[in-house]
Motif scaffolding. Structure first.
Motif, PDB file in Angstrom:
ATOM      1  N   SER A   3      -4.295   6.190  -3.923  1.00  0.00           N
ATOM      2  CA  SER A   3      -3.899   4.931  -3.302  1.00  0.00           C
ATOM      3  C   SER A   3      -3.382   3.976  -4.369  1.00  0.00           C
ATOM      4  O   SER A   3      -3.871   3.963  -5.504  1.00  0.00           O
ATOM      5  CB  SER A   3      -5.078   4.273  -2.570  1.00  0.00           C
ATOM      6  OG  SER A   3      -5.498   5.041  -1.473  1.00  0.00           O
ATOM      7  N   TYR A  61      -8.147   7.910  -3.565  1.00  0.00           N
ATOM      8  CA  TYR A  61      -8.402   7.315  -2.264  1.00  0.00           C
ATOM      9  C   TYR A  61      -9.867   6.936  -2.121  1.00  0.00           C
ATOM     10  O   TYR A  61     -10.184   5.888  -1.542  1.00  0.00           O
ATOM     11  CB  TYR A  61      -8.007   8.297  -1.162  1.00  0.00           C
ATOM     12  CG  TYR A  61      -8.277   7.789   0.228  1.00  0.00           C
ATOM     13  CD1 TYR A  61      -7.449   6.852   0.824  1.00  0.00           C
ATOM     14  CD2 TYR A  61      -9.389   8.238   0.942  1.00  0.00           C
ATOM     15  CE1 TYR A  61      -7.701   6.371   2.105  1.00  0.00           C
ATOM     16  CE2 TYR A  61      -9.660   7.757   2.218  1.00  0.00           C
ATOM     17  CZ  TYR A  61      -8.812   6.826   2.794  1.00  0.00           C
ATOM     18  OH  TYR A  61      -9.078   6.355   4.057  1.00  0.00           O
ATOM     19  N   TYR A  69       0.851  -1.197   0.000  1.00  0.00           N
ATOM     20  CA  TYR A  69       0.000   0.000   0.000  1.00  0.00           C
ATOM     21  C   TYR A  69       0.881   1.239   0.000  1.00  0.00           C
ATOM     22  O   TYR A  69       1.802   1.357   0.805  1.00  0.00           O
ATOM     23  CB  TYR A  69      -0.926   0.041   1.210  1.00  0.00           C
ATOM     24  CG  TYR A  69      -1.869   1.237   1.165  1.00  0.00           C
ATOM     25  CD1 TYR A  69      -3.067   1.153   0.460  1.00  0.00           C
ATOM     26  CD2 TYR A  69      -1.553   2.440   1.788  1.00  0.00           C
ATOM     27  CE1 TYR A  69      -3.926   2.243   0.378  1.00  0.00           C
ATOM     28  CE2 TYR A  69      -2.394   3.532   1.716  1.00  0.00           C
ATOM     29  CZ  TYR A  69      -3.581   3.430   1.009  1.00  0.00           C
ATOM     30  OH  TYR A  69      -4.425   4.509   0.923  1.00  0.00           O
ATOM     31  N   ALA A  81       0.457   5.689  -0.742  1.00  0.00           N
ATOM     32  CA  ALA A  81      -0.485   6.804  -0.889  1.00  0.00           C
ATOM     33  C   ALA A  81       0.185   7.948  -1.646  1.00  0.00           C
ATOM     34  O   ALA A  81       0.644   8.941  -1.034  1.00  0.00           O
ATOM     35  CB  ALA A  81      -0.972   7.280   0.472  1.00  0.00           C
TER      36      ALA A  81
END
Length: 598
Positions: free
Chosen positions: A463, A585, A447, A449
C-alpha cells in the motif's frame, strides 16, 4: 533548559497576581506585578515581629499603590503589561533562545515537510484543481479551462495544454498565487514546484506558533513544546505537503492573531504613557475626573493595519476566514476594555468602544476589504476571465453608477456564494464537524496498491497512501485540553485562555451552521494552531510554577516530556501513511485504528 527569567504560573507564564474579573472574560492578572510572599523587611511594621506570619489583606496585593503612585508610567505598565514587555526584556542569556527555539522547531518542520516532497509524482486529491489553477495564473493571471485528461499531461511534466476559454472557480486567488510562487521558482513540470509553497508556509506556521507560545506563556519550554507538537502533527504535515488552500488560510489567520497580540501590548503601552503624562500634569499626580471618565485617545494602531492586511489575505484565500475577522475584531476591543478598566478608567466600556472600537473597525475592516479586492487584480486586468464582461451585457437599473468591473465581480461572488450554499453532493470522505476533533473520518488524499516487484514492494501486496490523520496525542489531547481551558477561563478569567478559545471557536463553530453542506476534516487545519496552543496551555498547568518545589517541577517536566515523546513516536508510527511510503498491506491496516479511517 532554563524556562525563563520570569517567575512562572501554573500555566507556565510570567507570574501574575490573583485574577480579577475583566470585561473580556480575561484576567487583569497578567498585567500586574507578581504576587509573592513578602520578606521580613518588606512586612508592615506591626508584622515584623513574626516574619513567619503570611501577610494578609491589602498588604499581600503588591500591585496596589497609593493614588499618587498608581498613575506613574512604571506603575501603569506593570499593571497593564507586566514585567516582561518584549523579548528584549529577557536577560541576555535568554534572548538568543527566544529566537533560536522557534528556529529549531521550524528546522524540524522543514525536514518533515521538504524531504520526499516530490512523492507521489502525480496530482493528488484537490491538487487537480488548485495546482492547475495556479499554473493558469502564471500564464494568464486568471483561471483557464483544461482539456480532458489534462492530469495525465500535467503529471508527465507537460502542463502547457491550457485552453483559451476561462474556467469558473469558487475560491479567491491568494492561495493559488502562493502555489504559483513555488512553480515560478522551481518549474511547473515537477511536483516539488507544485508543493513548495505549501511546504514553506507550513514550516513558517510552525515558527509562528512557537513564537506566539513564547509571547503568550513567557516560557521557553512551552514555546518549544508548541512548535514541536505542530511540527510533528500528521494532519498539519500532510496539508503542508499537498497544494490545497487550507494551509495558506491557516498561515494568514495566525499572522493576524500574532499582529493583534503585538497590538495588545502596544495599545497598553500607549495607554500607560498617555495616562501617566496626564497624571504628571495634574495636581497630586492623579488625572482629573474628566480625564479618567473615558481615558485618552491612543492614536493610530499600526499593528491593526497589519492584522487587517493579513485578514484580507486570509479571506482572499478562503471565505471561511470571515468568521475570524468578526471574532478577532471583537476580541481586540474586549482587550481594550480590559486595559482601560485596569488602568482606572471609570467608563471603561464606553470609552473602549468609542475611542478604541470604532477606530479598530475603521482600521481593520477597510484595509481587509481593499486587500481582498486587490487580490483579484489578475481578474480585473483580463478581458475574458469568467464573468469579467457580465456587467456589460446585463444592465442593472439602480446599480449602473457602479463601474462595470465592480458589478461583474459582485455577480461573480453572488454565484460563488450560491454554489457554496448548495454544495451538498455525497462524497465518500465527507465528515461532520462533530467528528473533526477526534479525527473520526480523515480524507484519503491518495491510495495505490503496488504489486510485488513494483514501486519498492517486496511482499505480495503493498500500500502507498496519503491520509491526513491527526496525531492522536495532539488531537485527542487537544480536545481534552479545550474542556480544561474552558473551565480555566470561566474560573480564572485568564485572557490567554479566552484568546485561544476564540481562535478555535472562529474556525470550528461556524461549520455547524451548514449541516447539509459537504464538509471535510482538513478544513480544521485553519484552527489547528490554536488547538496546539490549548494543549500547550494545559501542559503548562502540569509543568507548574517556577517557584514550586523542585520535586513538583521535575514531575511536571516529566509529564510534559512524556507527552511530547509520545507525540513524536506517534508521528514516526504514522509517517508512512502520511507521505505515500510503500509498505505492506498488513502494515497499512495496522495503522488504520478506526474502521472509519479506511
Amino acid at each position: 533548559m532554563n524556562q525563563s527569567s520570569v517567575p512562572a504560573t501554573d500555566s507556565g507564564t510570567a507570574e501574575t497576581p490573583v485574577p480579577s474579573r475583566d470585561t473580556d472574560g480575561t484576567a487583569a492578572a497578567d498585567t500586574k506585578e507578581p504576587v509573592r510572599e513578602l520578606t521580613t523587611w518588606e512586612l508592615p511594621q506591626n508584622h515584623r515581629k513574626d516574619a513567619r506570619l503570611k501577610p494578609r489583606g491589602l498588604e499581600r496585593q503588591s500591585w496596589i499603590a497609593r493614588p499618587a503612585e498608581a498613575f506613574t508610567s512604571k506603575s501603569l505598565r506593570n499593571r497593564l503589561i507586566g514585567g516582561i514587555h518584549s523579548w528584549r526584556d529577557y536577560p541576555p542569556s535568554l534572548r538568543l533562545w527566544f529566537w533560536l527555539i522557534p528556529a529549531l522547531t521550524a528546522v524540524l518542520a522543514g525536514v518533515l515537510r521538504f524531504v520526499r516532497l516530490e512523492v507521489p509524482h502525480s496530482l493528488v486529491f484537490d491538487e487537480t484543481y488548485y495546482v492547475k489553477d495556479a499554473y493558469s495564473y502564471l500564464v494568464s493571471g486568471y483561471e483557464r479551462s483544461w482539456p480532458a485528461k489534462a492530469n495525465d499531461s500535467f503529471n508527465a511534466g507537460n502542463p502547457d495544454v491550457l485552453l483559451n476559454s476561462p474556467e469558473y472557480v469558487v475560491h479567491p486567488p491568494v492561495g493559488k498565487w502562493m502555489i504559483a510562487f513555488g512553480m515560478w521558482l522551481f518549474g511547473a513540470d515537477n511536483p516539488f514546484g507544485w508543493r513548495f509553497g505549501a511546504a514553506l508556509i507550513g514550516t513558517l506556521t510552525v515558527f509562528l506558533v512557537s513564537l506566539i507560545a513564547l509571547k503568550l506563556f513567557r516560557s521557553h519550554t512551552l514555546g518549544l513544546v508548541a512548535g514541536v507538537l505542530l511540527a510533528v502533527d500528521g494532519h498539519h504535515l500532510v496539508l503542508s505537503r499537498t497544494s490545497l488552500l487550507d494551509i495558506f488560510l491557516a498561515f494568514w489567520i495566525l499572522v493576524a492573531f500574532g499582529a493583534l497580540l503585538l497590538d495588545r501590548d502596544d495599545g497598553r503601552r500607549r495607554l500607560a504613557s498617555r495616562l501617566a503624562a496626564q497624571a504628571a500634569a495634574s495636581p497630586g499626580g492623579v488625572p482629573s475626573p474628566l480625564q479618567l471618565l473615558s481615558g485618552p485617545w491612543l492614536g493610530m494602531r499600526w499593528w491593526r493595519l497589519v492584522a487587517g492586511l493579513c485578514l484580507g489575505l486570509a479571506v482572499g484565500t478562503k471565505w471561511s476566514a470571515l468568521s475570524f475577522v468578526a471574532v478577532f475584531g471583537l476580541m481586540t476591543v474586549f482587550w481594550d476594555m480590559s486595559a482601560r478598566r485596569i488602568a482606572g478608567i471609570r467608563s471603561w466600556a464606553s470609552g473602549a468602544i468609542i475611542k478604541d472600537g470604532i477606530a479598530a473597525f475603521f482600521t481593520i475592516i477597510p484595509v481587509a476589504c481593499v486587500t481582498y479586492v486587490a487580490t483579484w487584480t489578475g481578474w480585473f486586468l483580463s478581458k475574458d476571465a469568467y464573468y469579467r464582461q457580465w456587467a456589460a451585457t446585463n444592465p442593472s437599473p439602480g446599480w449602473d453608477w457602479l463601474p462595470n468591473p465592480i458589478r461583474s465581480l459582485a455577480h461573480y461572488h453572488l454565484e460563488a456564494y450560491k454554489f457554496h450554499q448548495g454544495l451538498s453532493s455525497d462524497h465518500p470522505y465527507e465528515s461532520s464537524p462533530w467528528t473533526w476533533l477526534v479525527m473520526g473520518r480523515p480524507t484519503s488524499f491518495y491510495y495505490q496498491a503496488p504489486k510485488q516487484g513494483t514501486s519498492g514492494c517486496v511482499v505480495e501486496t503493498c500500500s502507498s497512501a496519503i491520509l491526513p490523520v491527526g496525531n492522536p496525542v495532539v488531537w485527542w489531547g487537544g480536545t481534552i485540553a479545550l474542556v480544561i481551558l474552558l473551565l480555566w477561563w470561566a474560573g480564572r478569567r485568564d485572557w490567554r485562555a479566552g484568546a485561544i478559545l476564540a481562535g478555535v471557536a472562529a474556525g470550528y463553530l461556524p461549520w455547524f451552521m451548514y449541516p447539509e453542506r459537504t464538509m471535510f476534516v482538513f478544513y480544521a487545519v485553519s484552527f489547528e494552531p490554536f488547538l496546539v496552543l490549548a494543549l500547550t496551555y494545559v501542559l503548562g498547568l502540569a509543568l507548574g510554577r517556577s517557584n514550586d518545589p523542585p520535586w513538583r517541577r521535575r514531575s511536571g517536566l516529566y509529564v510534559v516530556g512524556l507527552v511530547v515523546m509520545l507525540a513524536v513516536i506517534a508521528t514516526a508510527f504514522f509517517y508512512p501513511v502520511l507521505t505515500a511510503e510503500v509498505i505492506s498491506y498488513q502494515d497499512w491496516r495496522m495503522r488504520m485504528w478506526m474502521p472509519s479511517w479506511i
